[in-house]
Design a protein around this motif. Structure first.
Motif, PDB file in Angstrom:
ATOM      1  N   TYR A  77      19.955  37.022  11.995  1.00 54.76           N
ATOM      2  CA  TYR A  77      20.980  36.801  10.977  1.00 54.76           C
ATOM      3  C   TYR A  77      21.179  38.048  10.117  1.00 54.76           C
ATOM      4  O   TYR A  77      22.314  38.471   9.865  1.00 54.76           O
ATOM      5  N   SER A  78      20.077  38.652   9.676  1.00 60.32           N
ATOM      6  CA  SER A  78      20.166  39.793   8.773  1.00 60.32           C
ATOM      7  C   SER A  78      20.749  41.024   9.443  1.00 60.32           C
ATOM      8  O   SER A  78      21.471  41.799   8.809  1.00 60.32           O
ATOM      9  N   ALA A  79      20.421  41.219  10.740  1.00 58.42           N
ATOM     10  CA  ALA A  79      20.824  42.441  11.426  1.00 58.42           C
ATOM     11  C   ALA A  79      22.145  42.316  12.153  1.00 58.42           C
ATOM     12  O   ALA A  79      22.756  43.333  12.485  1.00 58.42           O
ATOM     13  N   ALA A  86      30.275  40.487   6.671  1.00 57.91           N
ATOM     14  CA  ALA A  86      30.673  41.353   5.560  1.00 57.91           C
ATOM     15  C   ALA A  86      31.582  42.495   6.000  1.00 57.91           C
ATOM     16  O   ALA A  86      31.973  43.319   5.185  1.00 57.91           O
ATOM     17  N   GLY A  87      31.897  42.572   7.309  1.00 57.78           N
ATOM     18  CA  GLY A  87      32.761  43.636   7.795  1.00 57.78           C
ATOM     19  C   GLY A  87      32.070  44.958   7.976  1.00 57.78           C
ATOM     20  O   GLY A  87      32.722  45.993   8.042  1.00 57.78           O
ATOM     21  N   ARG A  88      30.732  44.956   8.034  1.00 59.82           N
ATOM     22  CA  ARG A  88      29.982  46.185   8.248  1.00 59.82           C
ATOM     23  C   ARG A  88      29.504  46.251   9.689  1.00 59.82           C
ATOM     24  O   ARG A  88      29.389  45.221  10.362  1.00 59.82           O
ATOM     25  N   PRO A  89      29.165  47.447  10.182  1.00 52.47           N
ATOM     26  CA  PRO A  89      28.626  47.547  11.543  1.00 52.47           C
ATOM     27  C   PRO A  89      27.298  46.804  11.646  1.00 52.47           C
ATOM     28  O   PRO A  89      26.497  46.804  10.709  1.00 52.47           O
ATOM     29  N   VAL A  90      27.074  46.147  12.776  1.00 53.03           N
ATOM     30  CA  VAL A  90      25.819  45.430  12.981  1.00 53.03           C
ATOM     31  C   VAL A  90      24.676  46.437  13.061  1.00 53.03           C
ATOM     32  O   VAL A  90      24.847  47.567  13.519  1.00 53.03           O
ATOM     33  N   THR A  91      23.497  46.015  12.609  1.00 56.88           N
ATOM     34  CA  THR A  91      22.348  46.913  12.566  1.00 56.88           C
ATOM     35  C   THR A  91      21.792  47.181  13.954  1.00 56.88           C
ATOM     36  O   THR A  91      21.437  48.310  14.292  1.00 56.88           O
ATOM     37  N   PHE A  92      21.708  46.135  14.799  1.00 56.28           N
ATOM     38  CA  PHE A  92      21.102  46.249  16.113  1.00 56.28           C
ATOM     39  C   PHE A  92      22.129  45.950  17.193  1.00 56.28           C
ATOM     40  O   PHE A  92      22.918  45.001  17.069  1.00 56.28           O
ATOM     41  N   GLY A  93      22.090  46.766  18.260  1.00 57.03           N
ATOM     42  CA  GLY A  93      22.913  46.514  19.425  1.00 57.03           C
ATOM     43  C   GLY A  93      22.087  45.932  20.553  1.00 57.03           C
ATOM     44  O   GLY A  93      20.936  45.527  20.376  1.00 57.03           O
ATOM     45  N   ALA A  94      22.681  45.935  21.765  1.00 56.63           N
ATOM     46  CA  ALA A  94      22.006  45.352  22.914  1.00 56.63           C
ATOM     47  C   ALA A  94      20.722  46.102  23.241  1.00 56.63           C
ATOM     48  O   ALA A  94      19.700  45.494  23.585  1.00 56.63           O
ATOM     49  N   GLY A  95      20.752  47.431  23.145  1.00 57.46           N
ATOM     50  CA  GLY A  95      19.552  48.217  23.428  1.00 57.46           C
ATOM     51  C   GLY A  95      18.418  47.906  22.474  1.00 57.46           C
ATOM     52  O   GLY A  95      17.247  47.833  22.884  1.00 57.46           O
ATOM     53  N   ALA A  96      18.745  47.709  21.199  1.00 56.49           N
ATOM     54  CA  ALA A  96      17.710  47.389  20.218  1.00 56.49           C
ATOM     55  C   ALA A  96      17.089  46.036  20.512  1.00 56.49           C
ATOM     56  O   ALA A  96      15.860  45.866  20.424  1.00 56.49           O
ATOM     57  N   TYR A  97      17.922  45.055  20.871  1.00 55.58           N
ATOM     58  CA  TYR A  97      17.377  43.732  21.172  1.00 55.58           C
ATOM     59  C   TYR A  97      16.553  43.750  22.454  1.00 55.58           C
ATOM     60  O   TYR A  97      15.582  42.994  22.586  1.00 55.58           O
ATOM     61  N   ALA A  98      16.893  44.610  23.397  1.00 53.20           N
ATOM     62  CA  ALA A  98      16.066  44.750  24.599  1.00 53.20           C
ATOM     63  C   ALA A  98      14.697  45.322  24.234  1.00 53.20           C
ATOM     64  O   ALA A  98      13.662  44.869  24.746  1.00 53.20           O
ATOM     65  N   ALA A  99      14.673  46.317  23.331  1.00 55.04           N
ATOM     66  CA  ALA A  99      13.396  46.881  22.879  1.00 55.04           C
ATOM     67  C   ALA A  99      12.576  45.834  22.125  1.00 55.04           C
ATOM     68  O   ALA A  99      11.348  45.762  22.277  1.00 55.04           O
ATOM     69  N   LEU A 100      13.243  45.005  21.320  1.00 56.79           N
ATOM     70  CA  LEU A 100      12.540  43.949  20.598  1.00 56.79           C
ATOM     71  C   LEU A 100      11.943  42.925  21.558  1.00 56.79           C
ATOM     72  O   LEU A 100      10.820  42.433  21.348  1.00 56.79           O
ATOM     73  N   ALA A 101      12.676  42.600  22.620  1.00 58.84           N
ATOM     74  CA  ALA A 101      12.153  41.664  23.622  1.00 58.84           C
ATOM     75  C   ALA A 101      10.916  42.239  24.306  1.00 58.84           C
ATOM     76  O   ALA A 101       9.933  41.523  24.540  1.00 58.84           O
ATOM     77  N   CYS A 102      10.945  43.526  24.606  1.00 59.02           N
ATOM     78  CA  CYS A 102       9.780  44.170  25.236  1.00 59.02           C
ATOM     79  C   CYS A 102       8.582  44.171  24.289  1.00 59.02           C
ATOM     80  O   CYS A 102       7.436  43.935  24.713  1.00 59.02           O
ATOM     81  N   ALA A 103       8.834  44.439  22.998  1.00 59.92           N
ATOM     82  CA  ALA A 103       7.747  44.437  22.022  1.00 59.92           C
ATOM     83  C   ALA A 103       7.143  43.046  21.873  1.00 59.92           C
ATOM     84  O   ALA A 103       5.940  42.904  21.621  1.00 59.92           O
ATOM     85  N   PHE A 104       7.958  42.016  22.038  1.00 56.41           N
ATOM     86  CA  PHE A 104       7.460  40.645  21.958  1.00 56.41           C
ATOM     87  C   PHE A 104       6.646  40.271  23.192  1.00 56.41           C
ATOM     88  O   PHE A 104       5.585  39.641  23.098  1.00 56.41           O
ATOM     89  N   VAL A 105       7.109  40.672  24.371  1.00 57.66           N
ATOM     90  CA  VAL A 105       6.456  40.282  25.626  1.00 57.66           C
ATOM     91  C   VAL A 105       5.166  41.066  25.858  1.00 57.66           C
ATOM     92  O   VAL A 105       4.213  40.545  26.450  1.00 57.66           O
ATOM     93  N   ALA A 106       5.105  42.317  25.385  1.00 62.31           N
ATOM     94  CA  ALA A 106       3.956  43.186  25.679  1.00 62.31           C
ATOM     95  C   ALA A 106       2.615  42.546  25.318  1.00 62.31           C
ATOM     96  O   ALA A 106       1.703  42.501  26.158  1.00 62.31           O
TER      97      ALA A 106
END
Length: 321
Positions: A77-79, A86-106
């Protein structure tokens, strides 16, 4: 505030020796630290730390998921949703979420050690985890019951379990600590609830628009050209100094991650989620002293979430003084 929570009798008892609940307390504390750091300054590195702690905590205690799920949804929600609303660019894109998934699975790869050593399990262990079915049985706690604390035990009612927990929390925090925690929650709700509701409504609208919008390529070009012809005005947005900031005076729909207000709301939701989910499935009797002692071990996790509203009340009391 932390001292009031951690010096409680049950928390202290299970933090003085090596034990699964003491380790879970450490995991919860580290995930809360990751959330506080992300709320102060959202970044991919801090989100990766939180994702890693979510995976690592789930290798130790299943009830950790009751905090991990609200934390993951809050970061999303925050990112993503709040900036889009609010009309601002999102903080995380697809690549960031892929890295987050890897950090979770590791850290979950630690379960692979059970496959290697499960065939030579000693007597009294949780069975042969060298086979896929045996490993799945271990992961789902089938020996104890997947969605229960023990096999073949009658469940107490949600109301009875919750009533005993509230008595436990009052004893652990002391009447003064419990009153301060309630006051902190009330202060936060009175100051930030309207902003949260507006932000949530804007986020849901943005999510609906993003999911249904299919802009043709020609329209996309014209939209891009329009943005070039009408550049955005210089200077920070009203009510904030940056895309990730924003204090209590921010405008409607503006992300308030930097003020920590949305973090307090997330922890409040996680607290209620834990109480409702756990007490609905806990099939031990709080009227039995031995079984009550077992339940109290699981109550340490929601107790730790009370530190933040308690700190809010203490801070306001010091400001008033």
């Amino acid at each position: 505030a932390v001292a009031v929570v951690c010096l409680g009798e049950t928390h202290w008892e299970y933090s003085t020796h090596a034990e699964v609940f003491a380790l879970n307390n450490l995991m919860v504390a580290l995930l809360l630290l990751a959330c506080v750091l992300f709320a102060a300054r959202p970044s991919l590195g801090r989100a990766l730390f939180g994702a890693f702690m979510c995976g690592l905590g789930l290798t130790n205690q299943h009830t950790f998921v009751l905090l991990a799920v609200p934390a993951v949804l809050w970061v999303f929600y925050s990112a993503t949703l709040a900036p889009a609303a609010a009309g601002r660019p999102v903080t995380f894109g697809a690549g960031a979420y892929a890295a987050l998934a890897c950090a979770f699975v590791a850290p979950l790869s630690l379960y692979l050690t059970l496959v290697r050593g499960g065939g030579a399990a000693p007597v009294g262990s949780w069975g042969d985890t060298s086979s896929p079915w045996g490993l799945l049985s271990h992961l789902l706690r089938r020996e104890y019951g997947t969605f229960s604390l023990a096999l073949e035990h009658e469940s107490a009612s949600l109301l009875s379990n919750t009533r005993h927990y509230l008595a436990h929390a009052l004893a652990q925090l002391s009447p003064l600590g419990a009153a301060l925690a309630l006051a902190g929650g009330a202060i936060h709700a009175s100051e930030y609830a309207p902003a949260h509701l507006r932000g949530l409504a804007s986020s849901l609208s943005a999510l609906s628009a993003l999911s249904s919008l299919k802009l043709p390529r020609s329209d996309a070009r014209s939209a891009t050209a329009g943005r070039r012809r009408h550049p955005k005005p210089h200077g920070p947005p009203a009510g904030g100094k940056g895309s990730g900031g924003g204090g209590s005076g921010g405008g409607e729909g503006e992300g308030i991650v930097g003020s920590g207000a949305s973090l307090t709301s997330m922890l409040g939701c996680a607290y209620l989620f834990y109480l409702l989910f756990f007490h609905s499935l806990a099939n031990l009797s709080p009227h039995d002293p031995l079984q009550l002692g077992v339940m109290e071990r699981f109550w340490i996790q929601p107790d730790m979430l009370l530190a933040l509203p308690l700190a809010i009340a203490l801070a306001r009391a010091l400001e008033a003084a």
